[in-house]
Motif scaffolding. Structure first.
Motif, PDB file in Angstrom:
ATOM      1  N   ARG A 290       4.420 -36.869  21.106  1.00  0.00           N
ATOM      2  CA  ARG A 290       3.171 -37.590  20.825  1.00  0.00           C
ATOM      3  C   ARG A 290       2.588 -37.211  19.469  1.00  0.00           C
ATOM      4  O   ARG A 290       1.453 -36.767  19.350  1.00  0.00           O
ATOM      5  CB  ARG A 290       2.158 -37.334  21.941  1.00  0.00           C
ATOM      6  N   LEU A 291       3.427 -37.374  18.447  1.00  0.00           N
ATOM      7  CA  LEU A 291       2.965 -37.097  17.078  1.00  0.00           C
ATOM      8  C   LEU A 291       2.598 -38.408  16.391  1.00  0.00           C
ATOM      9  O   LEU A 291       3.098 -39.466  16.760  1.00  0.00           O
ATOM     10  CB  LEU A 291       4.065 -36.395  16.286  1.00  0.00           C
ATOM     11  N   GLN A 292       1.726 -38.314  15.399  1.00  0.00           N
ATOM     12  CA  GLN A 292       1.363 -39.496  14.616  1.00  0.00           C
ATOM     13  C   GLN A 292       1.523 -39.208  13.136  1.00  0.00           C
ATOM     14  O   GLN A 292       1.157 -38.128  12.671  1.00  0.00           O
ATOM     15  CB  GLN A 292      -0.093 -39.891  14.911  1.00  0.00           C
ATOM     16  N   ARG A 293       2.073 -40.217  12.418  1.00  0.00           N
ATOM     17  CA  ARG A 293       2.276 -40.044  10.972  1.00  0.00           C
ATOM     18  C   ARG A 293       1.158 -40.754  10.221  1.00  0.00           C
ATOM     19  O   ARG A 293       0.878 -41.920  10.477  1.00  0.00           O
ATOM     20  CB  ARG A 293       3.604 -40.663  10.563  1.00  0.00           C
ATOM     21  N   ILE A 294       0.537 -40.028   9.306  1.00  0.00           N
ATOM     22  CA  ILE A 294      -0.514 -40.611   8.461  1.00  0.00           C
ATOM     23  C   ILE A 294      -0.041 -40.472   7.009  1.00  0.00           C
ATOM     24  O   ILE A 294       0.353 -39.384   6.597  1.00  0.00           O
ATOM     25  CB  ILE A 294      -1.855 -39.856   8.639  1.00  0.00           C
ATOM     26  N   TYR A 295      -0.070 -41.589   6.287  1.00  0.00           N
ATOM     27  CA  TYR A 295       0.395 -41.549   4.896  1.00  0.00           C
ATOM     28  C   TYR A 295      -0.790 -41.392   3.946  1.00  0.00           C
ATOM     29  O   TYR A 295      -1.856 -41.965   4.160  1.00  0.00           O
ATOM     30  CB  TYR A 295       1.167 -42.832   4.565  1.00  0.00           C
ATOM     31  N   THR A 296      -0.569 -40.631   2.891  1.00  0.00           N
ATOM     32  CA  THR A 296      -1.634 -40.428   1.903  1.00  0.00           C
ATOM     33  C   THR A 296      -1.481 -41.433   0.764  1.00  0.00           C
ATOM     34  O   THR A 296      -0.366 -41.851   0.450  1.00  0.00           O
ATOM     35  CB  THR A 296      -1.552 -39.013   1.312  1.00  0.00           C
TER      36      THR A 296
END
Length: 368
Positions: A290-296
């Motif tokens: 249950r990981l989430q990827r957030i892009y900068t």
């Protein structure tokens, strides 16, 4: 040490001898509470200076998540790790080849995931046999457990391993019991049940609590709970970890047997030797972590899709995102611009409490 183990085995044999019915439920509840207390002493012995930790066990936590491989000796854990992560963990055809924890790291969907090949667990690990205690202590720090089983004898192994881990306060694929429990200074035991209880009544609850020398507490049972659930809540040191069962060596069974195996919940059939079905395994691992990827996105540039900031599903606010980047950013935070499924407009101006979704793009604007 033997005295605690002797007490545990005496209680276990008495529990096996006792018939289960309404009349003996209080007695069994008392025995379960005693057993839980003794097990806790085994995990963290009372008093005494810090013993010398054996080499190779404490592994520094790196990456975004930690996955531990648990299984009996020689079920293919080391082969699986070396084929997944390209790490060489000594492989041989005899038991107990791996004697210390071997860390490896894979990158999947931009997240760095640490894999730990834990030494083989033997029966009786929770009672201090082999190096089981240290192995399970490392297993308690994992975000996900891969239980590697030999598909020729899976269910017997699965039961034994689950029993060993349960004895150490690790609960696999379970949610914490929905029981409200609070100690107080006076007023006795106050028990409220929101639904009819099949096992717990006031007398049994008082018996279990008196074993812990607790005589004043508020308890609310929000579902049909068992005495084990109540003991878990009182002990308070239980850890709830998702687990995937890997049935290894599927190259040795027929297609019909494979179809049956596929229907078991939380299961992935694989062959570590032939690298079969690894993509299914990694996909399920991603779902369970249950990981989430957030892009900068730096100002005036394109988003950086190669190295996402990976957040855990339960902590995905802008504030968590700032803290993951650097502690000082949240203090200088003015607002953020977000593109993605968590906002209506693209981009949208949001505050520090905004909750992000998987694969959102964020640009942070600081105070000048």
């Amino acid at each position: 040490m033997s005295t605690i183990l002797e007490k545990i085995s005496a209680i276990e044999s008495e529990m096996a001898r006792t018939q289960k019915n309404k009349a003996t439920s209080a007695h069994l509840g008392l025995l379960k509470a005693k057993l839980a207390k003794l097990r806790r002493e085994l995990i963290s012995p009372k008093g005494g200076g810090g013993g010398t930790g054996e080499a190779g066990f404490e592994v520094a936590k790196t990456g975004d998540a930690r996955v531990g491989f648990v299984g009996f000796p020689s079920v293919g854990k080391s082969t699986l790790l070396s084929n997944l992560a390209g790490v060489y963990s000594e492989v041989a055809a005899y038991e107990f080849t791996t004697l210390t924890t071997v860390p490896g790291c894979i990158k999947y969907k931009g997240a760095k995931i640490q894999l730990l090949d834990l030494p083989g667990i033997i029966e009786g690990a929770k009672d201090g046999k082999g190096r089981g205690r240290q192995v399970i202590a490392v297993a308690r720090t994992c975000n996900l457990i891969f239980m590697v089983l030999d598909c020729l004898k899976p269910l017997g192994h699965k039961k034994l391993l689950e029993h060993e881990l349960e004895g150490f306060g690790i609960r696999l694929n379970k949610k914490p019991p929905n029981i409200y429990y609070k100690r107080k200074d006076k007023g006795g035991i106050n028990l409220n049940s929101m639904v009819p209880q099949s096992e717990l009544d006031t007398d049994l609850v008082k018996t279990i609590l008196s074993e812990y020398k607790i005589h004043n507490a508020d308890i609310t049972l929000r579902y049909d709970a068992t005495s084990d659930d109540l003991i878990d809540v009182i002990e308070g040191n239980r850890i709830y970890i998702p687990c995937i069962y890997l049935l290894n060596k599927i190259d040795q069974i027929s297609i019909e047997e494979l179809d049956v195996i596929y229907k078991i919940p939380h299961c992935v059939p694989i062959s570590a030797h032939h690298n079969w079905n690894f993509d299914d395994l990694l996909e399920l691992m991603w779902e369970y972590l249950r990981l989430q990827r957030i892009y900068t996105k730096p100002k005036g540039q394109l988003p950086d899709y190669n190295s996402p900031v990976v957040l855990h599903n339960e902590r995905t606010s802008i504030e968590d995102f700032c803290n993951k980047l650097h502690r000082s950013i949240a203090k200088e935070f003015k607002y953020a611009l977000v593109w993605g499924s968590s906002v209506k407009h693209q981009p949208q101006k949001v505050g520090i409490d905004h909750v992000l979704n998987d694969e959102d793009v964020v640009q942070i604007v600081k105070k000048v």
